[in-house]
Design an enzyme around this catalytic site. Structure first.
Site, PDB file in Angstrom:
ATOM      1  N   ILE A  19       9.019   0.430 -43.874  1.00  0.00           N
ATOM      2  CA  ILE A  19       9.589   0.609 -45.451  1.00  0.00           C
ATOM      3  C   ILE A  19       8.292   1.042 -46.186  1.00  0.00           C
ATOM      4  CG2 ILE A  19      11.349  -0.946 -45.655  1.00  0.00           C
ATOM      5  CD1 ILE A  19       9.499  -2.946 -46.770  1.00  0.00           C
ATOM      6  N   GLY A  20       7.113   1.330 -45.698  1.00  0.00           N
ATOM      7  CA  GLY A  20       6.048   1.989 -46.336  1.00  0.00           C
ATOM      8  C   GLY A  20       5.024   2.431 -45.306  1.00  0.00           C
ATOM      9  N   GLY A  22       0.657   3.763 -45.242  1.00  0.00           N
ATOM     10  CA  GLY A  22      -0.650   4.324 -45.618  1.00  0.00           C
ATOM     11  C   GLY A  22      -1.477   4.687 -44.521  1.00  0.00           C
ATOM     12  N   SER A  24      -4.345   3.216 -43.274  1.00  0.00           N
ATOM     13  CA  SER A  24      -4.657   2.290 -42.400  1.00  0.00           C
ATOM     14  C   SER A  24      -3.657   1.175 -42.243  1.00  0.00           C
ATOM     15  CB  SER A  24      -5.911   1.664 -42.940  1.00  0.00           C
ATOM     16  OG  SER A  24      -5.967   1.284 -44.071  1.00  0.00           O
ATOM     17  N   VAL A  27       4.098  -1.023 -43.789  1.00  0.00           N
ATOM     18  CA  VAL A  27       4.691  -2.210 -44.234  1.00  0.00           C
ATOM     19  C   VAL A  27       6.072  -2.104 -43.543  1.00  0.00           C
ATOM     20  CG1 VAL A  27       5.709  -3.510 -46.129  1.00  0.00           C
ATOM     21  CG2 VAL A  27       3.647  -2.135 -46.466  1.00  0.00           C
ATOM     22  N   LYS A  42       2.868  -6.439 -44.142  1.00  0.00           N
ATOM     23  CA  LYS A  42       2.035  -5.574 -44.113  1.00  0.00           C
ATOM     24  C   LYS A  42       1.057  -5.511 -42.903  1.00  0.00           C
ATOM     25  CE  LYS A  42       1.361  -3.635 -47.949  1.00  0.00           C
ATOM     26  NZ  LYS A  42       0.808  -3.312 -49.546  1.00  0.00           N
ATOM     27  N   ASP A 136      -4.649  -0.943 -60.760  1.00  0.00           N
ATOM     28  CA  ASP A 136      -3.797  -0.065 -60.179  1.00  0.00           C
ATOM     29  C   ASP A 136      -2.404  -0.112 -60.689  1.00  0.00           C
ATOM     30  OD1 ASP A 136      -3.797   2.484 -58.919  1.00  0.00           O
ATOM     31  OD2 ASP A 136      -3.545   1.555 -56.595  1.00  0.00           O
TER      32      ASP A 136
END
Lengths: 463, 340
Positions: A19-20, A22, A24, A27, A42, A136
């Site tokens: 579902i995600g 990046g 490195s 998720v 994650k 952030d």
């Protein structure tokens, strides 16, 4: 009160779709078998982090020690091979960045925004009271579950370490993060002050109202300059927003951080009186949305379609719109560049201000790309809480000098002003050394030439 | 009316005294009514937060040295620290975090340019036993761990922990399944073994045999990737420290150690390989290599040279390249001693 203990072993979980993603970390939705509960996991690759791992562990510790309905916590975390698994609550609605992109490209209604921001502010206030900075705050880090509960995710340095989101988001993080950055991030005594989160919060309000952050279509360098030089961005005048909304945003987006309200005061603003319950979000926003996995798949496809023609037709967009690899090389020169400016300015104490900026900028980017970090370039310390700053700085020359230098800088009245000049100076001097791109050069040169003259004359005077 | 009853602003010392009274109440566990108990707990939570903001300052103000000194003095005048540590499991999560930060900060507070926390701990060393064993309780581990790491900033306290039986337990703590706890334990372990140079050198000299036997078998040959990676890094840091040079010479003279390092060089993880190289190079660069080391290196000469030809860091690293060239030169020049 017995705490629910999530099992620490990969055999207790079944991984479902991603579902995600990046650089490195990624998720996944997953099932926690003994509890028969859906969670998000994650998964972070240690091998892609050749720097000090203590940063990761500190952030995970913080995440497992938070307890607030509006802050995403880690249920547990454990090592599996050379991966770290962080088990977290599953937020079925994904982030508001996904929701904006998938269903509300022109922004959300004001009542919805007030509700979201009210929840976010409660979480932010909690973090600030704990001495944590989020660093952030943006729609991409505001998560929502199936019942409309809103949580602030990915706080602290983890913002970059645990960068989530798809590739689309990742680029947005890079291009976008400058958009959310407060002008004084350049010059704060502690790198990032609590008030910097309030600026980002204001930008996030604009993002939710318009569907995108201000300046988001510009390349990062230009965004830095625009944040510094332009008047603070505000709500779109052509659309109907209430006065209290405009005032609230204006309160957050004040260039002088000391004139920005603290989270605990901002929460009393009249704008938030219209905030509704979680249930309201569930009914209005979550209900119609397709499942998170599908949203992300769709977004990826959309992006792929958008990218191909753009690349050929639109040369102007070169910097922010090229494919993955180019974005990476973009990323990788940035921290080096900041780094070099740091060293160059080290001996003069006016260099101080650009230093903290350099640290936060390089950090952000460093972890995103995951390939440019060097073991000696441990950059987080000036930006962290006082306590951890002290512990860290012990054996880190860079941090020591940065903190002492920053101390001196505190005395300077024109701190911010100077800081801006510094960054501008670094820009120009870097551009002198290397030609990055004709486009950038022309932008920067025209904007900077005046500043540079001022700076040079000042240098002469000071000598 | 209200102003009549308004109490004077409480001094830092007052706050500490009240905290202590409440802690004594919490500790005694007497059968008071539930609502009364909750009231007192709420009061305690507030007090701890106030203590924290005196020590750390808040969004409005920086900490005041005089107030901090008063607080510190009162805190260590009696057994407040002991009470805090003992009562910690009974507090709420937020209070635990506040209490931990307070205790951590107090370790650095000086009163009349003395760290009185150190004096207190020296007289109450059993508290350290309590803190170390906190790693066995997942709810307390991170709080006690953070306190412990601050306490071992004092050299005498670090020496106590190093020389206690607790040292052996750390080899297990750093492999606990919860990553957050395990990594906290390894941060403390690292701190113990690197912070106070002379103490560490004395400890390692005295405990060389068991310590490195455990270190090799439990950490460097662990099945856990992260344990191996952190252990090889820490080993490099320890051996390369100048104050540990005698220990380093002893370590690089053992053929068993060399075997373990050569195994680590062959790992699939680049990060482990690089860190292993930084220890392996010491074996090769040693100018007084024992014959058994020489014969292993000679026996594996071709393999090693082939390995080093392709062995590179991902980014350019001049120091690494120079070290590698040196190692290659040393190995290439080796002559088997007793065959002639």
């Amino acid at each position: 009160m017995e705490k629910k203990r999530y099992p620490t072993g990969s055999e207790h979980y079944v991984l479902y779709e991603e579902i995600g993603q990046g650089v490195s970390a990624s998720v996944c939705r997953a099932l926690c078998i003994p509890f028969n509960e859906i969670v998000a996991i994650k998964i972070l690759d240690f091998e892609k982090h050749d720097t000090d791992l203590s940063k990761i562990s500190r952030e995970v510790q913080t995440m497992s020690l938070v307890e607030h309905p509006n802050v995403l916590k880690a249920h547990c975390c454990f090592v599996n091979g050379h991966y770290l698994w962080v088990v977290m609550p599953f937020m079925a609605g994904g982030s508001f960045l996904h929701i904006l992109k998938a269903a509300y490209p022109n922004g959300l209604e004001e009542v919805v925004i007030a509700t979201i921001l009210h929840e976010v502010l409660k979480g932010l206030d909690y973090l600030h009271q704990q001495g944590h900075l989020h660093r952030d705050v943006k729609a991409g880090n505001i998560l929502v579950d199936a019942h409309g509960a809103i949580k602030l995710g990915d706080f602290g340095v983890s913002a970059s370490v645990f960068d989530s989101g798809d590739k689309q988001r990742m680029r947005n993080t890079f291009v976008g993060t400058p958009c959310w950055m407060a002008p004084e991030v350049v010059g704060q005594l502690h790198g990032y002050d609590f008030k910097a989160d309030i600026w980002s919060f204001g930008i996030t309000a604009l993002e939710l109202a318009h569907g995108h952050a201000p300046f988001s279509k510009y390349p990062p360098m230009k965004v830095f300059l625009m944040t510094l030089q332009n008047a603070p961005p505000g709500l779109d005048r052509e659309r109907k927003f209430s006065k209290s909304f405009k005032r609230m945003v204006a309160n957050c987006l004040v260039k002088n951080p000391s004139n920005r309200p603290a989270a605990k005061n901002l929460i009393k603003h009249s704008f938030f009186r219209q905030a509704r319950s979680n249930d309201y979000i569930a009914r209005t926003i979550i209900k119609g949305l397709p499942s998170l996995g599908n949203v992300i798949k769709e977004l990826k496809m959309k992006e792929a379609n958008m990218l191909a023609p753009k690349k050929i037709s639109d040369g102007q967009e070169e910097i922010s719109q090229v494919e993955e690899k180019k974005v990476h090389s973009q990323i990788s020169w940035l921290p080096k560049f900041w780094g070099s400016s740091v060293r160059r300015d080290f001996d003069g104490d006016s260099g101080s201000s650009s230093l903290s900026f350099a640290f936060s900028a390089s950090m952000e980017v460093q972890f995103l790309s995951g390939e440019i970090s060097s073991p000696r370039d441990r950059s987080s310390s000036p930006c962290r809480s006082r306590k951890s700053r002290e512990t860290e700085s012990r054996d880190e020359k860079e941090s020591i000098s940065s903190s002492t230098i920053m101390e001196t800088a505190a005395k300077s009245v024109h701190l911010c002003h100077q800081a801006w000049k510094q960054i501008i100076y670094s820009l120009t001097s870097y551009l002198r050394d290397k030609i990055v791109s004709r486009l950038l050069q022309s932008i920067v040169m025209t904007l900077m030439i005046k500043q540079r003259h001022q700076l040079c004359s000042k240098d002469v005077v000071s000598r | 009316m209200k102003s009549l009853f308004k109490s004077k602003p409480r001094t830092p010392a007052d706050l500490v005294r009240q905290t202590r009274e409440l802690l004594i109440f919490v500790d005694s566990n007497s059968n008071t009514r539930e609502d009364k108990r909750q009231e007192k707990m709420a009061e305690l939570t507030k007090l701890l937060r106030e203590l924290k903001s005196i020590l750390y300052g808040n969004s409005e103000s920086e900490p005041v040295a005089e107030a901090c000194a008063q607080l510190t003095q009162e805190f260590f005048r009696e057994n407040t620290l002991r009470l805090v540590i003992i009562c910690l499991p009974k507090l709420s999560l937020e209070s635990r975090k506040d209490a931990t930060q307070v205790v951590a900060n107090l370790q650095r507070q000086q009163v009349h340019s003395r760290l009185i926390a150190s004096d207190y701990l020296e007289a109450n060393k059993d508290l350290l036993d309590l803190l170390v064993s906190g790693y066995e309780d997942p709810d307390m581990a991170l709080h006690y761990g953070a306190m412990l790491r601050e306490c071992i900033r004092h050299q005498s306290i670090a020496r106590y922990v190093l020389e206690s039986d607790h040292m052996k337990k750390f080899f297990d703590y750093i492999q606990l399944p919860n990553f957050d706890i395990a990594s906290d334990a390894s941060a403390t372990f690292k701190e113990l073994l690197t912070r106070h140079k002379s103490t560490v050198a004395a400890f390692l000299t005295k405990n060389y045999d068991w310590f490195f036997a455990e270190y090799n078998s439990k950490l460097l040959e662990s099945t856990n990737y992260l344990t191996r990676r952190q252990a090889i890094k820490l080993l490099g840091d320890m051996l390369l420290d100048r104050s540990n040079s005698a220990i380093m010479m002893r370590y690089v003279s053992s053929k068993d150690n060399l075997r373990i390092l050569m195994t680590l060089l062959r790992e699939s993880s680049k990060n482990i390989q690089i860190e292993a190289f930084h220890v392996f190079k010491l074996f090769a660069a040693n100018q007084n290599k024992p014959p058994e080391i020489v014969s292993i290196l000679v026996a594996n000469r071709d393999k090693l040279l082939r390995f080093f030809r392709d062995f590179k860091t991902e980014k350019e690293d001049e120091q690494f390249d120079a070290d590698k060239a040196q190692v290659v030169k040393e190995i290439a020049a080796l002559e088997p001693r007793d065959r002639s």
